[in-house]
Motif scaffolding. Structure first.
Motif, PDB file in Angstrom:
ATOM      1  N   ILE A 219     -54.865  29.742 -64.340  1.00 59.67           N
ATOM      2  CA  ILE A 219     -55.661  28.670 -64.951  1.00 59.67           C
ATOM      3  C   ILE A 219     -55.702  28.839 -66.470  1.00 59.67           C
ATOM      4  O   ILE A 219     -55.602  27.862 -67.225  1.00 59.67           O
ATOM      5  CB  ILE A 219     -57.083  28.669 -64.356  1.00 59.67           C
ATOM      6  CG1 ILE A 219     -57.023  28.291 -62.873  1.00 59.67           C
ATOM      7  CG2 ILE A 219     -57.984  27.712 -65.116  1.00 59.67           C
ATOM      8  CD1 ILE A 219     -58.363  28.398 -62.168  1.00 59.67           C
ATOM      9  N   GLY A 220     -55.827  30.081 -66.927  1.00 60.67           N
ATOM     10  CA  GLY A 220     -55.832  30.330 -68.372  1.00 60.67           C
ATOM     11  C   GLY A 220     -54.536  29.909 -69.028  1.00 60.67           C
ATOM     12  O   GLY A 220     -54.534  29.248 -70.082  1.00 60.67           O
ATOM     13  N   SER A 221     -53.404  30.273 -68.419  1.00 67.64           N
ATOM     14  CA  SER A 221     -52.112  29.860 -68.971  1.00 67.64           C
ATOM     15  C   SER A 221     -51.968  28.341 -68.944  1.00 67.64           C
ATOM     16  O   SER A 221     -51.417  27.744 -69.881  1.00 67.64           O
ATOM     17  CB  SER A 221     -50.976  30.506 -68.171  1.00 67.64           C
ATOM     18  OG  SER A 221     -51.006  31.911 -68.294  1.00 67.64           O
ATOM     19  N   LEU A 222     -52.463  27.706 -67.872  1.00 70.77           N
ATOM     20  CA  LEU A 222     -52.390  26.244 -67.771  1.00 70.77           C
ATOM     21  C   LEU A 222     -53.187  25.576 -68.897  1.00 70.77           C
ATOM     22  O   LEU A 222     -52.718  24.618 -69.522  1.00 70.77           O
ATOM     23  CB  LEU A 222     -52.913  25.795 -66.409  1.00 70.77           C
ATOM     24  CG  LEU A 222     -52.986  24.280 -66.172  1.00 70.77           C
ATOM     25  CD1 LEU A 222     -51.600  23.660 -66.231  1.00 70.77           C
ATOM     26  CD2 LEU A 222     -53.654  23.993 -64.827  1.00 70.77           C
ATOM     27  N   VAL A 223     -54.377  26.095 -69.162  1.00 77.13           N
ATOM     28  CA  VAL A 223     -55.211  25.524 -70.226  1.00 77.13           C
ATOM     29  C   VAL A 223     -54.538  25.675 -71.579  1.00 77.13           C
ATOM     30  O   VAL A 223     -54.492  24.736 -72.392  1.00 77.13           O
ATOM     31  CB  VAL A 223     -56.608  26.184 -70.216  1.00 77.13           C
ATOM     32  CG1 VAL A 223     -57.405  25.762 -71.448  1.00 77.13           C
ATOM     33  CG2 VAL A 223     -57.367  25.830 -68.949  1.00 77.13           C
ATOM     34  N   VAL A 224     -53.990  26.869 -71.854  1.00 78.55           N
ATOM     35  CA  VAL A 224     -53.321  27.105 -73.137  1.00 78.55           C
ATOM     36  C   VAL A 224     -52.119  26.176 -73.283  1.00 78.55           C
ATOM     37  O   VAL A 224     -51.877  25.604 -74.354  1.00 78.55           O
ATOM     38  CB  VAL A 224     -52.887  28.577 -73.260  1.00 78.55           C
ATOM     39  CG1 VAL A 224     -52.042  28.789 -74.510  1.00 78.55           C
ATOM     40  CG2 VAL A 224     -54.105  29.485 -73.297  1.00 78.55           C
ATOM     41  N   ALA A 225     -51.353  26.002 -72.205  1.00 69.83           N
ATOM     42  CA  ALA A 225     -50.181  25.126 -72.266  1.00 69.83           C
ATOM     43  C   ALA A 225     -50.584  23.681 -72.527  1.00 69.83           C
ATOM     44  O   ALA A 225     -49.957  22.983 -73.335  1.00 69.83           O
ATOM     45  CB  ALA A 225     -49.393  25.226 -70.959  1.00 69.83           C
ATOM     46  N   LEU A 226     -51.639  23.220 -71.859  1.00 67.65           N
ATOM     47  CA  LEU A 226     -52.083  21.837 -72.066  1.00 67.65           C
ATOM     48  C   LEU A 226     -52.624  21.621 -73.476  1.00 67.65           C
ATOM     49  O   LEU A 226     -52.347  20.592 -74.109  1.00 67.65           O
ATOM     50  CB  LEU A 226     -53.163  21.489 -71.032  1.00 67.65           C
ATOM     51  CG  LEU A 226     -52.692  21.374 -69.577  1.00 67.65           C
ATOM     52  CD1 LEU A 226     -53.870  21.163 -68.645  1.00 67.65           C
ATOM     53  CD2 LEU A 226     -51.677  20.241 -69.418  1.00 67.65           C
ATOM     54  N   VAL A 227     -53.375  22.588 -73.984  1.00 71.02           N
ATOM     55  CA  VAL A 227     -53.895  22.478 -75.352  1.00 71.02           C
ATOM     56  C   VAL A 227     -52.746  22.479 -76.355  1.00 71.02           C
ATOM     57  O   VAL A 227     -52.753  21.716 -77.337  1.00 71.02           O
ATOM     58  CB  VAL A 227     -54.885  23.621 -75.642  1.00 71.02           C
ATOM     59  CG1 VAL A 227     -55.266  23.645 -77.119  1.00 71.02           C
ATOM     60  CG2 VAL A 227     -56.130  23.484 -74.781  1.00 71.02           C
ATOM     61  N   THR A 228     -51.745  23.321 -76.113  1.00 74.52           N
ATOM     62  CA  THR A 228     -50.585  23.373 -77.009  1.00 74.52           C
ATOM     63  C   THR A 228     -49.879  22.022 -77.060  1.00 74.52           C
ATOM     64  O   THR A 228     -49.535  21.513 -78.134  1.00 74.52           O
ATOM     65  CB  THR A 228     -49.602  24.461 -76.542  1.00 74.52           C
ATOM     66  OG1 THR A 228     -50.268  25.729 -76.553  1.00 74.52           O
ATOM     67  CG2 THR A 228     -48.382  24.510 -77.444  1.00 74.52           C
ATOM     68  N   ILE A 229     -49.651  21.442 -75.892  1.00 78.40           N
ATOM     69  CA  ILE A 229     -48.983  20.140 -75.835  1.00 78.40           C
ATOM     70  C   ILE A 229     -49.826  19.069 -76.521  1.00 78.40           C
ATOM     71  O   ILE A 229     -49.299  18.200 -77.239  1.00 78.40           O
ATOM     72  CB  ILE A 229     -48.690  19.763 -74.371  1.00 78.40           C
ATOM     73  CG1 ILE A 229     -47.602  20.692 -73.808  1.00 78.40           C
ATOM     74  CG2 ILE A 229     -48.272  18.307 -74.245  1.00 78.40           C
ATOM     75  CD1 ILE A 229     -47.344  20.507 -72.332  1.00 78.40           C
ATOM     76  N   ALA A 230     -51.137  19.112 -76.326  1.00 80.42           N
ATOM     77  CA  ALA A 230     -52.011  18.127 -76.960  1.00 80.42           C
ATOM     78  C   ALA A 230     -51.960  18.242 -78.484  1.00 80.42           C
ATOM     79  O   ALA A 230     -51.850  17.230 -79.198  1.00 80.42           O
ATOM     80  CB  ALA A 230     -53.444  18.303 -76.460  1.00 80.42           C
ATOM     81  N   VAL A 231     -52.016  19.466 -78.989  1.00 80.54           N
ATOM     82  CA  VAL A 231     -51.986  19.673 -80.444  1.00 80.54           C
ATOM     83  C   VAL A 231     -50.636  19.236 -81.021  1.00 80.54           C
ATOM     84  O   VAL A 231     -50.570  18.555 -82.053  1.00 80.54           O
ATOM     85  CB  VAL A 231     -52.281  21.148 -80.777  1.00 80.54           C
ATOM     86  CG1 VAL A 231     -52.049  21.416 -82.264  1.00 80.54           C
ATOM     87  CG2 VAL A 231     -53.710  21.501 -80.391  1.00 80.54           C
ATOM     88  N   LEU A 232     -49.552  19.634 -80.348  1.00 82.05           N
ATOM     89  CA  LEU A 232     -48.230  19.248 -80.830  1.00 82.05           C
ATOM     90  C   LEU A 232     -48.039  17.731 -80.753  1.00 82.05           C
ATOM     91  O   LEU A 232     -47.403  17.133 -81.630  1.00 82.05           O
ATOM     92  CB  LEU A 232     -47.144  19.954 -80.012  1.00 82.05           C
ATOM     93  CG  LEU A 232     -47.003  21.462 -80.230  1.00 82.05           C
ATOM     94  CD1 LEU A 232     -45.992  22.046 -79.246  1.00 82.05           C
ATOM     95  CD2 LEU A 232     -46.561  21.768 -81.658  1.00 82.05           C
ATOM     96  N   GLY A 233     -48.573  17.121 -79.702  1.00 80.61           N
ATOM     97  CA  GLY A 233     -48.470  15.668 -79.591  1.00 80.61           C
ATOM     98  C   GLY A 233     -49.195  14.962 -80.722  1.00 80.61           C
ATOM     99  O   GLY A 233     -48.661  14.010 -81.326  1.00 80.61           O
ATOM    100  N   LEU A 234     -50.410  15.408 -81.038  1.00 84.12           N
ATOM    101  CA  LEU A 234     -51.145  14.825 -82.164  1.00 84.12           C
ATOM    102  C   LEU A 234     -50.403  15.030 -83.477  1.00 84.12           C
ATOM    103  O   LEU A 234     -50.334  14.126 -84.325  1.00 84.12           O
ATOM    104  CB  LEU A 234     -52.542  15.442 -82.240  1.00 84.12           C
ATOM    105  CG  LEU A 234     -53.505  15.089 -81.096  1.00 84.12           C
ATOM    106  CD1 LEU A 234     -54.803  15.875 -81.227  1.00 84.12           C
ATOM    107  CD2 LEU A 234     -53.790  13.591 -81.074  1.00 84.12           C
ATOM    108  N   ALA A 235     -49.824  16.227 -83.632  1.00 87.58           N
ATOM    109  CA  ALA A 235     -49.064  16.501 -84.855  1.00 87.58           C
ATOM    110  C   ALA A 235     -47.841  15.591 -84.959  1.00 87.58           C
ATOM    111  O   ALA A 235     -47.504  15.096 -86.046  1.00 87.58           O
ATOM    112  CB  ALA A 235     -48.633  17.967 -84.882  1.00 87.58           C
ATOM    113  N   TRP A 236     -47.175  15.336 -83.835  1.00 82.64           N
ATOM    114  CA  TRP A 236     -45.991  14.478 -83.842  1.00 82.64           C
ATOM    115  C   TRP A 236     -46.352  13.049 -84.225  1.00 82.64           C
ATOM    116  O   TRP A 236     -45.696  12.444 -85.076  1.00 82.64           O
ATOM    117  CB  TRP A 236     -45.320  14.522 -82.474  1.00 82.64           C
ATOM    118  CG  TRP A 236     -44.302  13.446 -82.259  1.00 82.64           C
ATOM    119  CD1 TRP A 236     -44.349  12.436 -81.353  1.00 82.64           C
ATOM    120  CD2 TRP A 236     -43.072  13.268 -82.972  1.00 82.64           C
ATOM    121  NE1 TRP A 236     -43.240  11.643 -81.449  1.00 82.64           N
ATOM    122  CE2 TRP A 236     -42.435  12.126 -82.441  1.00 82.64           C
ATOM    123  CE3 TRP A 236     -42.447  13.953 -84.007  1.00 82.64           C
ATOM    124  CZ2 TRP A 236     -41.212  11.665 -82.908  1.00 82.64           C
ATOM    125  CZ3 TRP A 236     -41.230  13.499 -84.477  1.00 82.64           C
ATOM    126  CH2 TRP A 236     -40.627  12.369 -83.935  1.00 82.64           C
TER     127      TRP A 236
END
Length: 508
Positions: A219-236
């Motif tokens: 669950i921890g890895s899943l949360v980190v992965a989702l947050v990473t994608i969200a941040v990168l998506g906003l940056a894009w």
């Protein structure tokens, strides 16, 4: 993708051969990845996280290092007046249709076969592949968009040197770490710990979901992965909007002629000082001799200790902190090496902060890679990787504190040095002892700032791992504080003593 096979026949042949070789390599890697089904669960998990992290990181650093031209640059579509958000979404979807992404997809499917053999849930397997692939695509998109903003039409020799240094800083310590491990038919505990840490980072979280040791870790890895994608998506999406609303700066003919470091660093006062300082440090033999002498002096300093009977595993830890101390000490008289060129800073009314910060860039660019490469080697010779955090703290404290104190010393107590063009070993006569005092105070101050970290490291050498981690953070914190205070004080003194500094430069 089809357009890449058009144009110059020689270029088309080269690309076609590259694609064929990539297909062959992908096939071999896919078979090997699927073969992890026959290995134990821990081995499969460690290989998955380490390899996935490396591939993901490659998508981030690959575009700038290879100077790739983005065929989906958002500014190519500006002529039709698109809305930023729909365009960003369309380009993001198109980013999934590329050869590198297809390679990662094939490898992800092969890994999923191995994960299933070890009992990984189907949902976790699918999520890991999809999130890993999405992270790679977003990193590539953001990296290329940032490269488009920088607008480097070509890879200069200086820029390639910076990339090479960055690669060495990462590859050499990792290679030394892997080469020093004792496998003995099982995954070393250090490697398992490294994979566990990477599974909680943006580059490795997606690949650590399927075979996580516990449900909480998954669950921890899943949360980190989702947050990473969200941040990168906003940056894009933000970068696409920025690219569509900014105008390219036309490249002047002079700029294409090659201005070296001045063409790479920002066109700000601090960037100009950093570019000029880098030119001096890499060409002026007075600077070059100082840099070359530092590693030699550090290694030679261990000989008396070995002769005196100090155990080798302790003596081998000394050279790297000595190098950190001397690297921080090197710019303590940097203004004197400018000679009469100092008038450019003073006549232009430059503030103190850009001057102080810009002059530290060459030392950071030289010192950090040297320390990053030599520190793992010293730890391997010592024999205990648990001491690495403590050594990082000591070196950071000595290096950063030395830079901070040098920023004050070079303004407050400059002393005469050999003039430009003279031999580095030719020193002018001095009527006072100010130079000796300035040198001594910088060294003593750096050692005092690092003393808490040194004491904690000495305790960590005795086997206390907790002290090793504490020593790292104490050393980084102490060095960072001294660096910030030193640069601030040095900036104020530079502005107050500008006239005296100019008189000093003219007199010496």
């Amino acid at each position: 993708m089809a357009g890449a096979l058009r144009g110059d026949p020689r270029e088309v042949v080269r690309r076609a051969i590259g694609v064929v070789l990539l297909i062959a390599a992908t096939g071999v890697a896919a078979v090997s990845a699927a073969g992890l089904a026959d290995a134990d669960r821990l081995t499969t998990a460690v290989v998955t996280v380490l390899a996935g992290s490396a591939v993901t990181l490659g998508f981030a650093v690959g575009p700038p290092v290879t100077a790739s031209v983005d065929p989906l640059d958002p500014r190519r579509f500006a002529v039709v007046g698109p809305e930023p958000r729909p365009l960003a979404g369309a380009l993001l979807l198109a980013g999934f249709l590329s050869v590198p992404v297809l390679v990662v997809l094939v490898l992800g499917i092969s890994l999923a076969v191995a994960w299933s053999a070890h009992g990984a849930p189907a949902v976790a397997t699918v999520a890991s592949v999809i999130l890993g692939l999405t992270t790679c695509v977003l990193l590539a998109r953001v990296s290329m968009a940032l490269g488009a903003l920088v607008q480097r039409p070509r890879q200069s020799r200086e820029l390639m040197g910076v990339y090479l240094v960055a690669v060495l800083v990462v590859v050499v310590p990792v290679g030394v770490f892997l080469g020093s491990l004792e496998w003995r038919g099982a995954v070393p505990s250090q490697l398992a710990s490294a994979a566990e840490i990477l599974a909680w980072t943006p580059i490795g979280a997606a690949w650590g979901i399927a075979l996580a040791p516990t449900a909480g870790a998954a669950i921890g890895s899943l949360v980190v992965a989702l947050v990473t994608i969200a941040v990168l998506g906003l940056a894009w999406f933000a970068l696409v909007t920025l690219l569509l609303t900014t105008t390219r700066r036309p490249a002047a003919a002079r700029e294409r002629g090659g201005l070296g470091w001045f063409a790479i660093l920002p066109g700000t006062p601090g960037g100009a000082v950093a570019a000029r300082s880098l030119s001096y440090w890499l060409r002026d033999r007075r600077y070059i001799v100082n840099v070359v002498v530092v590693p030699i002096a550090a290694v030679v300093s261990t000989v008396p200790l070995l002769v005196a009977g100090v155990p080798f595993e302790l003596a081998v830890l000394l050279p790297v902190p000595i190098m950190a101390l001397f690297f921080g000490w090197l710019p303590h008289n940097d203004l004197a090496y400018d000679s009469t060129a100092l008038w450019m800073h003073i006549a232009s009314g430059m503030r103190g902060a850009p001057d102080r910060i810009g002059r530290l860039v060459p030392v950071l660019l030289i010192g950090i890679p040297v320390l990053a490469v030599t520190l793992p080697l010293a730890v391997v010779a010592h024999g205990r990787w648990a001491i690495l955090p403590a050594m990082i703290g000591v070196c950071a404290a000595l290096f950063l504190a030395g830079l901070g104190l040098s920023s004050v010393s070079s303004v407050l107590a400059p002393y005469a040095v050999s003039r430009p063009g003279d031999s580095p070993f030719q020193q002018p006569q001095r009527t006072g002892s100010g130079g000796v005092i300035a040198q001594g105070l910088v060294m003593v101050g750096a050692i005092l700032a690092a003393l808490p970290s040194i004491l904690l490291t000495w305790r960590a050498v005795g086997g206390d791992t907790i002290d090793a981690m504490f020593a790292m953070w104490v050393g980084i914190g102490a060095g960072g504080v001294v660096l910030i205070v030193g640069v601030t004080v040095g900036a104020v003194l530079f502005e107050q003593r500008a006239t005296r500094l100019m008189e000093f430069a003219e007199a010496t």
